[in-house]
Design an enzyme around this catalytic site. Structure first.
Site, PDB file in Angstrom:
ATOM      1  N   ASP A  75      -9.332   7.765  40.307  1.00 49.55           N
ATOM      2  CA  ASP A  75      -9.912   7.038  41.438  1.00 49.55           C
ATOM      3  C   ASP A  75     -11.431   7.066  41.256  1.00 49.55           C
ATOM      4  O   ASP A  75     -12.053   8.137  41.296  1.00 49.55           O
ATOM      5  CB  ASP A  75      -9.500   7.713  42.758  1.00 49.55           C
ATOM      6  CG  ASP A  75      -9.968   6.890  43.959  1.00 49.55           C
ATOM      7  OD1 ASP A  75     -11.025   6.220  43.867  1.00 49.55           O
ATOM      8  OD2 ASP A  75      -9.278   6.917  44.994  1.00 49.55           O
ATOM      9  N   TYR A 114     -17.189  -7.589  51.556  1.00 48.42           N
ATOM     10  CA  TYR A 114     -16.934  -8.027  50.169  1.00 48.42           C
ATOM     11  C   TYR A 114     -18.141  -8.785  49.608  1.00 48.42           C
ATOM     12  O   TYR A 114     -18.569  -8.550  48.475  1.00 48.42           O
ATOM     13  CB  TYR A 114     -15.682  -8.904  50.165  1.00 48.42           C
ATOM     14  CG  TYR A 114     -15.163  -9.287  48.798  1.00 48.42           C
ATOM     15  CD1 TYR A 114     -14.484  -8.372  47.998  1.00 48.42           C
ATOM     16  CD2 TYR A 114     -15.327 -10.579  48.304  1.00 48.42           C
ATOM     17  CE1 TYR A 114     -13.992  -8.737  46.751  1.00 48.42           C
ATOM     18  CE2 TYR A 114     -14.842 -10.954  47.066  1.00 48.42           C
ATOM     19  CZ  TYR A 114     -14.167 -10.029  46.289  1.00 48.42           C
ATOM     20  OH  TYR A 114     -13.677 -10.392  45.053  1.00 48.42           O
ATOM     21  N   ASP A 123      -7.430   3.148  36.014  1.00 45.92           N
ATOM     22  CA  ASP A 123      -6.976   2.656  37.323  1.00 45.92           C
ATOM     23  C   ASP A 123      -6.520   3.849  38.160  1.00 45.92           C
ATOM     24  O   ASP A 123      -6.095   4.860  37.627  1.00 45.92           O
ATOM     25  CB  ASP A 123      -5.810   1.677  37.163  1.00 45.92           C
ATOM     26  CG  ASP A 123      -5.743   0.669  38.311  1.00 45.92           C
ATOM     27  OD1 ASP A 123      -6.005  -0.529  38.074  1.00 45.92           O
ATOM     28  OD2 ASP A 123      -5.442   1.087  39.452  1.00 45.92           O
ATOM     29  N   LYS A 141     -20.347  -7.699  46.394  1.00 41.37           N
ATOM     30  CA  LYS A 141     -20.416  -8.507  45.168  1.00 41.37           C
ATOM     31  C   LYS A 141     -21.832  -9.049  44.930  1.00 41.37           C
ATOM     32  O   LYS A 141     -22.229  -9.258  43.787  1.00 41.37           O
ATOM     33  CB  LYS A 141     -19.397  -9.648  45.237  1.00 41.37           C
ATOM     34  CG  LYS A 141     -17.938  -9.161  45.258  1.00 41.37           C
ATOM     35  CD  LYS A 141     -17.578  -8.378  44.006  1.00 41.37           C
ATOM     36  CE  LYS A 141     -16.095  -8.057  43.926  1.00 41.37           C
ATOM     37  NZ  LYS A 141     -15.740  -7.294  42.710  1.00 41.37           N
ATOM     38  N   ASN A 169     -14.375  -3.757  36.630  1.00 42.58           N
ATOM     39  CA  ASN A 169     -13.536  -4.800  37.230  1.00 42.58           C
ATOM     40  C   ASN A 169     -12.809  -4.349  38.506  1.00 42.58           C
ATOM     41  O   ASN A 169     -12.493  -5.178  39.355  1.00 42.58           O
ATOM     42  CB  ASN A 169     -12.518  -5.267  36.181  1.00 42.58           C
ATOM     43  CG  ASN A 169     -11.364  -6.026  36.792  1.00 42.58           C
ATOM     44  OD1 ASN A 169     -11.478  -7.208  37.114  1.00 42.58           O
ATOM     45  ND2 ASN A 169     -10.234  -5.336  37.004  1.00 42.58           N
TER      46      ASN A 169
HETATM   47  N1  LIG Z   1      -8.272 -12.548  41.953  1.00 44.00           N
HETATM   48  C1  LIG Z   1      -9.272 -13.314  42.326  1.00 44.00           C
HETATM   49  O1  LIG Z   1      -9.081 -14.465  42.741  1.00 44.00           O
HETATM   50  C2  LIG Z   1     -10.692 -12.810  42.215  1.00 44.00           C
HETATM   51  C3  LIG Z   1     -11.747 -13.704  42.464  1.00 44.00           C
HETATM   52  C4  LIG Z   1     -13.057 -13.224  42.356  1.00 44.00           C
HETATM   53  C5  LIG Z   1     -13.305 -11.902  42.022  1.00 44.00           C
HETATM   54  N2  LIG Z   1     -12.257 -11.063  41.796  1.00 44.00           N
HETATM   55  C6  LIG Z   1     -12.568  -9.676  41.435  1.00 44.00           C
HETATM   56  O2  LIG Z   1     -11.907  -9.363  40.221  1.00 44.00           O
HETATM   57  C7  LIG Z   1     -11.512  -7.996  40.206  1.00 44.00           C
HETATM   58  C8  LIG Z   1     -10.023  -7.884  39.939  1.00 44.00           C
HETATM   59  O3  LIG Z   1      -9.327  -8.627  40.916  1.00 44.00           O
HETATM   60  P1  LIG Z   1      -7.728  -8.725  40.920  1.00 44.00           P
HETATM   61  O4  LIG Z   1      -7.373  -9.959  41.666  1.00 44.00           O
HETATM   62  O5  LIG Z   1      -7.207  -8.534  39.552  1.00 44.00           O
HETATM   63  O6  LIG Z   1      -7.383  -7.478  41.851  1.00 44.00           O
HETATM   64  P2  LIG Z   1      -6.075  -6.554  41.880  1.00 44.00           P
HETATM   65  O7  LIG Z   1      -5.992  -5.998  43.249  1.00 44.00           O
HETATM   66  O8  LIG Z   1      -4.887  -7.265  41.326  1.00 44.00           O
HETATM   67  O9  LIG Z   1      -6.462  -5.388  40.848  1.00 44.00           O
HETATM   68  C9  LIG Z   1      -7.501  -4.480  41.118  1.00 44.00           C
HETATM   69  C10 LIG Z   1      -7.182  -3.168  40.438  1.00 44.00           C
HETATM   70  O10 LIG Z   1      -8.234  -2.249  40.764  1.00 44.00           O
HETATM   71  C11 LIG Z   1      -7.647  -0.994  41.020  1.00 44.00           C
HETATM   72  N3  LIG Z   1      -8.511  -0.171  41.886  1.00 44.00           N
HETATM   73  C12 LIG Z   1      -8.858  -0.431  43.176  1.00 44.00           C
HETATM   74  N4  LIG Z   1      -9.595   0.580  43.670  1.00 44.00           N
HETATM   75  C13 LIG Z   1      -9.748   1.494  42.673  1.00 44.00           C
HETATM   76  C14 LIG Z   1     -10.399   2.748  42.571  1.00 44.00           C
HETATM   77  N5  LIG Z   1     -11.030   3.293  43.621  1.00 44.00           N
HETATM   78  N6  LIG Z   1     -10.341   3.419  41.399  1.00 44.00           N
HETATM   79  C15 LIG Z   1      -9.676   2.891  40.342  1.00 44.00           C
HETATM   80  N7  LIG Z   1      -9.023   1.716  40.384  1.00 44.00           N
HETATM   81  C16 LIG Z   1      -9.065   1.020  41.538  1.00 44.00           C
HETATM   82  C17 LIG Z   1      -6.334  -1.321  41.708  1.00 44.00           C
HETATM   83  O11 LIG Z   1      -5.427  -0.228  41.657  1.00 44.00           O
HETATM   84  C18 LIG Z   1      -5.870  -2.546  40.927  1.00 44.00           C
HETATM   85  O12 LIG Z   1      -5.050  -2.197  39.830  1.00 44.00           O
HETATM   86  C19 LIG Z   1     -11.954  -7.419  41.548  1.00 44.00           C
HETATM   87  O13 LIG Z   1     -13.210  -6.810  41.421  1.00 44.00           O
HETATM   88  C20 LIG Z   1     -12.049  -8.660  42.424  1.00 44.00           C
HETATM   89  O14 LIG Z   1     -12.931  -8.462  43.497  1.00 44.00           O
HETATM   90  C21 LIG Z   1     -10.967 -11.488  41.892  1.00 44.00           C
END
Ligand SMILES: NC(=O)c1ccc[n+]([C@@H]2O[C@H](COP(=O)([O-])OP(=O)(O)OC[C@H]3O[C@@H](n4cnc5c(N)ncnc54)[C@H](O)[C@@H]3O)[C@@H](O)[C@H]2O)c1
Lengths: 240, 124
Positions: free
Chosen positions: A59, A147, A34, A151, A85
């Site tokens: 990153d 987005y 992360d 996706k 993820n």
């Molecule tokens: N939460 C939902 O309802 C939902 C629904 C559909 C899809 N998703 C997908 O699931 C995944 C996780 O979602 P979430 O809700 O846990 O998000 P979140 O924002 O809670 O967590 C995402 C994590 O990714 C890390 N991150 C972002 N950019 C980064 C980078 N450049 N390098 C390294 N780390 C990076 C962030 O620091 C964070 O810890 C995402 O891809 C999101 O699009 C989430």
């Protein structure tokens, strides 16, 4: 049997941390990646619970970040499960969305998984499984052109990579619908209730619902699946 | 009027993640401009890339383009924006305008797939 190693990006919190926990409980050693250094505490917590977990603060949109993840994978002796993820949103109506908003989301949600998969190719063990985190929103959503493009692009990438890497490595995607998360909790109550009313399962999804789907695709239970999208949305993607 | 968008990068055998990013950014700008000018849009893509038959980078690009189509159609359902993807089989040249004329009026957010190569496969 030797320990399987799973690398989960975006593992500091949310779905990534839930996925890491389920994979750890199923015997995987974890590499949690992360850009947020909260990932260090997340790995320590898993280790406190008796799991093997190591944090990599990186990153994924930077060459140096990718290089440090590849180095960690090599150091671990190879990877059995890669979960792409990490993801972000930057919503705006189409005519108000800036090129920067568009590019930032493409960079994290599509370009980074593509580059990471490519960079890790030689470190993926025979029989490895790649799981890309797409979204139900890949089918369309309001104010999310960036987005949805990212996706849906990731679904395309999943199919192409599955064909390119078969039969050595399997590649699938998970597409979560509405999941209980800081984002959904920030919605006005009536909007959230309206959305839940459209879900045949009659509830919002939990992070563990997604994590168990990822664990299935990561495991040999899904050894005959590749190039597929598992939509974890309580039936919303087929409901009227 | 209908604006037809084609993405030359789709035929670049050396297309990589950075090329996908650049091509999507260009397409996004073109779609924004056309919608701002009240134009209908058809995005032309090779059908083979919908399911990744010509490699992961091309599939990512076409998936991204289809995502733009679906998102813009979703947002434009009320104002009546019309945007579709036209997926052409290998034997039809992507620059063939007669194919574009066959996209029916009134559609939006659809992937109109010509040819028979994807019959019996996952609906993209
Ligand atoms: N939460 C939902 O309802 C939902 C629904 C559909 C899809 N998703 C997908 O699931 C995944 C996780 O979602 P979430 O809700 O846990 O998000 P979140 O924002 O809670 O967590 C995402 C994590 O990714 C890390 N991150 C972002 N950019 C980064 C980078 N450049 N390098 C390294 N780390 C990076 C962030 O620091 C964070 O810890 C995402 O891809 C999101 O699009 C989430």
């Amino acid at each position: 049997m030797s320990t399987r190693t799973a690398l989960v990006t975006g593992g500091a919190r949310g779905l990534g941390l839930a996925i890491a926990r389920v994979l750890a409980e199923r015997g995987h050693a974890l590499l949690l990646v992360d850009r947020d250094d909260a990932v260090v505490a997340a790995a320590e917590e898993l280790a406190t619970d008796g799991h093997r977990a190591r944090a990599v603060v990186a990153d994924l949109t930077h060459d140096t970040g990718l290089a440090s993840v590849v180095a960690a994978a090599a150091d671990a002796g190879g990877i059995d499960v890669l979960v792409n993820n990490a993801g972000i949103t930057r919503d705006a109506r189409l005519l108000k969305m800036t090129p920067e908003d568009f590019a930032a989301v493409i960079d994290v949600n599509l370009v980074a998984p593509m580059r990471l998969a490519e960079a890790l190719a030689e470190h993926l063990r025979e029989g490895a499984s790649v799981v890309n985190m797409s979204s139900r929103a890949a089918l369309g959503n309001f104010g999310q052109t960036n987005y949805v493009a990212s996706k849906s692009g990731l679904v395309g990438f999943t199919r192409g990579l599955a064909l390119a890497w078969a039969p050595r490595v399997r590649v699938n995607a998970v597409a979560p619908g509405l999941i209980d998360s800081p984002m959904s909790r920030a919605m006005p109550e009536d909007v959230l209730v309206g959305l839940v009313n459209k879900i045949p399962a009659a509830r919002i999804g939990e992070a563990d619902d997604v994590a168990r789907a990822v664990a299935f695709l990561a495991s040999d239970d899904s050894s005959y699946l590749t190039g597929q999208v598992l939509t974890v949305c309580g039936g919303r993607s087929v409901a009227p | 009027m209908t604006v037809v968008l084609r993405t030359p990068a789709i035929d670049d055998p050396a297309l990589d993640a950075r090329g996908v990013r650049a091509a999507l950014l260009v397409a996004f700008g073109q779609v924004q401009k056309a919608i701002g000018a009240d134009e209908d849009i058809v995005v032309v893509v090779p059908a083979a890339d919908l399911l990744g038959h010509r490699g992961p980078a091309r599939a990512a690009l076409v998936g991204g383009l289809v995502g733009i189509v679906r998102a813009v159609a979703f947002e434009g359902a009320r104002p009546g924006w019309r945007i579709n993807a036209l997926a052409l089989p290998d034997e039809v040249d992507l620059s063939d305008d007669t194919a574009v004329e066959r996209v029916p009026d009134g559609l939006s957010g659809q992937v109109v797939t010509m040819g028979t190569a994807l019959i019996g496969k996952v609906a993209p």
